[in-house]
Design a protein around this motif. Structure first.
Motif, short mmCIF file in Angstrom:
data_model
loop_
_atom_site.label_atom_id
_atom_site.label_comp_id
_atom_site.label_asym_id
_atom_site.label_seq_id
_atom_site.Cartn_x
_atom_site.Cartn_y
_atom_site.Cartn_z
N SER A 124 3.04 2.29 3.02
CA SER A 124 4.39 1.76 3.19
C SER A 124 5.34 2.38 2.17
N GLY A 125 6.47 2.88 2.66
CA GLY A 125 7.49 3.47 1.79
C GLY A 125 7.22 4.92 1.41
N ALA B 80 -3.12 3.63 0.49
CA ALA B 80 -3.74 4.67 -0.33
C ALA B 80 -2.82 5.07 -1.49
N ASP B 81 -3.40 5.43 -2.61
CA ASP B 81 -2.64 5.90 -3.77
C ASP B 81 -2.56 7.42 -3.71
N LEU B 82 -1.38 7.95 -3.41
CA LEU B 82 -1.18 9.39 -3.26
C LEU B 82 -0.40 9.97 -4.43
#
Length: 240
Positions: A226-227, A206-208
């Protein structure tokens, strides 16, 4: 002779101008007639939808590709209805029962679904930009691939809902219940997730970017991109 020629030229200009004015008037009249016919069709379609409002689960509700743009469908019982590909922009579904209804590929931009029941409904690939889903019950609802930019989900019950690859840019999900929701590869840039419950939610890929995660609740079953380092989880509590 010069005077006659000049007069003819002026006359031609006047005739051309009058013809253009008549054409514009005709275009306006045709547009008005088309709009009146469209409004009449939408009112007829609305009466058809209302005639199928019933708690009878066995009643068929075939509203595919129907145009009811801007109409009032508040409080109707339309569970299991088929609105695939329908034009529903600016409609009012306040408090309607739409559990297990189908809205795939429909246009629901600027629709009001405040307090509606849409559990198990399918909104995959639908346009729900700027829709109002405040206080809506939407457990296990399918929003995969939907355009939900600017949507309002404040206090919505979204447990188990699917937002797979949905666009929730600048949406408001504050105080929403998103337990076990699937947000894989969803666009959440600028999204307000403050006070939301993300326990067991799946946010892989997902783009947060710029998302507001203030006072968010999550647990060991929550999957983050991830990360990504999430803020500390806070005990579930929703502001009054």
């Amino acid at each position: 002779m010069v005077g006659i020629v000049s007069g003819l030229i002026v006359g031609l200009f006047i005739l051309q101008a009058q013809t253009q004015a008549d054409d514009r008037r005709l275009d306006q009249q045709l547009a008005a007639a088309k709009l009146a016919a469209t409004d009449a069709d939408r009112r007829t379609n609305l009466e058809f939808v209302r005639s199928r409002s019933s708690p009878d689960d066995g009643l068929t509700r075939p509203f595919n590709n129907l145009d009811v743009t801007g109409q009032n469908l508040s409080g109707l019982t339309l569970n299991g209805a088929h609105f695939e590909g329908s034009a529903l922009a600016n409609c009012n579904f306040d408090g309607a029962d739409l559990d297990n209804a189908w809205f795939s590929n429909a246009d629901l931009s600027n629709v009001n679904l405040y307090g509606a029941h849409i559990s198990g409904a399918k909104f995959d690939n639908a346009n729900l930009s700027h829709v109002n889903l405040w206080n809506t019950t939407a457990g296990k609802t399918d929003f995969s691939g939907a355009n939900l930019t600017g949507a309002r989900f404040t206090r919505a019950a979204l447990g188990g809902a699917s937002f797979l690859m949905a666009d929730l840019t600048d949406a408001n999900l504050s105080s929403a219940h998103l337990t076990k929701a699937d947000l894989m590869a969803a666009k959440l840039a600028g999204t307000d997730l403050s006070f939301a419950d993300l326990s067991g939610a799946y946010l892989d890929e997902a783009d947060l970017t710029g998302a507001n995660l203030d006072q968010v609740t999550w647990d060991e079953a929550t999957t983050w991109p991830s990360g990504f380092t999430p803020p500390p989880s806070v005990p579930q509590h929703f502001p009054g």
